[in-house]
Design a protein around this motif. Structure first.
Motif, short mmCIF file in Angstrom:
data_model
loop_
_atom_site.label_atom_id
_atom_site.label_comp_id
_atom_site.label_asym_id
_atom_site.label_seq_id
_atom_site.Cartn_x
_atom_site.Cartn_y
_atom_site.Cartn_z
N GLU A 1 4.92 -5.36 19.03
CA GLU A 1 4.18 -6.00 17.95
C GLU A 1 3.69 -4.96 16.94
O GLU A 1 3.75 -5.19 15.72
CB GLU A 1 2.98 -6.77 18.50
N GLU A 2 3.22 -3.83 17.44
CA GLU A 2 2.75 -2.77 16.54
C GLU A 2 3.89 -2.15 15.75
O GLU A 2 3.72 -1.79 14.58
CB GLU A 2 2.01 -1.71 17.35
N ILE A 3 5.06 -2.03 16.36
CA ILE A 3 6.23 -1.50 15.65
C ILE A 3 6.60 -2.44 14.51
O ILE A 3 6.87 -2.00 13.39
CB ILE A 3 7.42 -1.31 16.62
N GLN A 4 6.63 -3.75 14.79
CA GLN A 4 6.95 -4.71 13.72
C GLN A 4 5.92 -4.65 12.60
O GLN A 4 6.27 -4.67 11.41
CB GLN A 4 7.00 -6.12 14.30
N ALA A 5 4.63 -4.54 12.96
CA ALA A 5 3.59 -4.44 11.95
C ALA A 5 3.75 -3.17 11.12
O ALA A 5 3.53 -3.18 9.91
CB ALA A 5 2.21 -4.47 12.62
N LEU A 6 4.15 -2.08 11.77
CA LEU A 6 4.37 -0.82 11.05
C LEU A 6 5.52 -0.95 10.06
O LEU A 6 5.43 -0.49 8.91
CB LEU A 6 4.64 0.31 12.04
N VAL A 7 6.62 -1.58 10.48
CA VAL A 7 7.75 -1.77 9.57
C VAL A 7 7.34 -2.65 8.39
O VAL A 7 7.76 -2.41 7.25
CB VAL A 7 8.97 -2.35 10.32
N ASN A 8 6.49 -3.62 8.64
CA ASN A 8 5.98 -4.43 7.53
C ASN A 8 5.16 -3.58 6.57
O ASN A 8 5.23 -3.76 5.35
CB ASN A 8 5.11 -5.57 8.07
N GLU A 9 4.37 -2.66 7.10
CA GLU A 9 3.59 -1.75 6.27
C GLU A 9 4.50 -0.81 5.47
O GLU A 9 4.25 -0.53 4.30
CB GLU A 9 2.64 -0.91 7.14
N ILE A 10 5.56 -0.34 6.11
CA ILE A 10 6.52 0.51 5.41
C ILE A 10 7.13 -0.24 4.24
O ILE A 10 7.27 0.28 3.13
CB ILE A 10 7.60 1.01 6.39
N GLU A 11 7.49 -1.50 4.47
CA GLU A 11 8.05 -2.32 3.39
C GLU A 11 7.04 -2.45 2.25
O GLU A 11 7.40 -2.41 1.07
CB GLU A 11 8.43 -3.69 3.93
N ARG A 12 5.77 -2.58 2.61
CA ARG A 12 4.73 -2.74 1.58
C ARG A 12 4.63 -1.51 0.69
O ARG A 12 4.49 -1.63 -0.53
CB ARG A 12 3.37 -3.02 2.25
N VAL A 13 4.68 -0.32 1.27
CA VAL A 13 4.47 0.91 0.48
C VAL A 13 5.74 1.39 -0.20
O VAL A 13 5.66 2.21 -1.13
CB VAL A 13 3.85 2.03 1.34
N LEU A 14 6.90 0.90 0.22
CA LEU A 14 8.15 1.28 -0.42
C LEU A 14 8.34 0.53 -1.74
O LEU A 14 7.98 -0.63 -1.87
CB LEU A 14 9.34 0.96 0.48
N VAL A 15 8.95 1.20 -2.70
CA VAL A 15 9.35 0.52 -3.92
C VAL A 15 10.51 -0.42 -3.61
O VAL A 15 11.25 -0.21 -2.64
CB VAL A 15 9.78 1.53 -5.01
N PRO A 16 10.69 -1.49 -4.38
CA PRO A 16 11.90 -2.31 -4.22
C PRO A 16 13.14 -1.42 -4.34
O PRO A 16 13.24 -0.61 -5.25
CB PRO A 16 11.79 -3.31 -5.37
N GLY A 17 14.05 -1.57 -3.41
CA GLY A 17 15.23 -0.72 -3.37
C GLY A 17 15.00 0.58 -2.63
O GLY A 17 15.92 1.40 -2.50
#
Length: 236
Positions: free
Chosen positions: A146-162
């Protein structure tokens, strides 16, 4: 501008189901002790995944790189030497102290920022603030699915589109999978180091909503450790 700074932040949890908070604390203590006893543990030669990631980041036109689990900094410094501006995060202040000292000695003060951060909490970065994220064996530490999935969601948030995420994880074909002390959730501890071993289904789940560019199998170290290098892109 000199931005070789130390930012100490502990954010709010991004997942609530932590099956073993004691284990996480023990692992931080274990890594601090290991880095203190072995200040040159990984040397200065960058990992092969970092070399490949730098090429991928360059092709994507990235300039701002976030490294999660930067440790003593061999890969963060490699990225900085190759022209990237790097934010290096790790839960070990001891490891980051070594990174900061080496960055200063190498004249990379203007390209490296260090942040003491536990990835089980919200990333202390704003939305779309980095172009690329690199994590060598960070996602397979002693953190729950669950924490890994939440972390990947956070990574998506801080990444620019693309933006591009490159990460490596030990997988269930590794010799240590199923050995040592079992902590549940595919986490096994050997020699004091707890590892969350990935099956392919977890890799695919974490890529849901992303473009999954590549899953590359490789070996590293003397055991050898068996890993996947995963490259995925946030949709533009």
């Amino acid at each position: 501008m000199n931005w070789l700074v130390r930012v100490r932040r502990e954010g709010k949890p991004v997942a609530t189901n932590d099956p073993s908070p004691t284990l996480a604390g023990q692992q931080r203590t274990h890594w601090d002790r290991t880095y203190r006893q072995h200040p040159e543990m990984y040397g200065e030669v960058p990992s092969q995944p970092a070399v490949a990631a730098a090429e991928r980041f360059g092709t994507a036109g990235a300039s701002r790189v976030l490294e999660l689990g930067a440790g003593q900094g061999r890969d963060a410094l490699f990225f900085a030497r190759n022209g990237f501006s790097v934010t290096a995060a790790d839960f070990s202040a001891i490891g980051l102290d070594s990174l900061a000292a080496r960055a200063a000695a190498d004249g990379l003060d203007g390209r490296v920022q260090t942040i003491v951060h536990d990835v089980r909490t919200r990333l202390p970065l704003s939305e779309s603030s980095v172009d690329a994220v690199f994590a060598h064996m960070l996602l397979c530490m002693a953190i729950s699915t669950e924490e890994i999935q939440a972390l990947v969601n956070e990574i998506e948030r801080v990444l620019v589109p693309g933006g591009v995420l490159v990460y490596t994880v030990r997988h269930t074909g590794d010799a240590h999978y199923g050995a040592g002390i079992e902590h549940g959730d595919n986490i096994f501890e050997n020699g004091g180091f707890a590892v969350h071993f990935f099956d392919r289904a977890l890799v695919d789940t974490l890529a849901d909503g992303w473009a999954l560019d590549e899953v590359h199998a490789f070996e590293e170290g003397e055991l050898p450790r068996r890993l996947w290098q995963v490259t995925q892109t946030r949709p533009a």
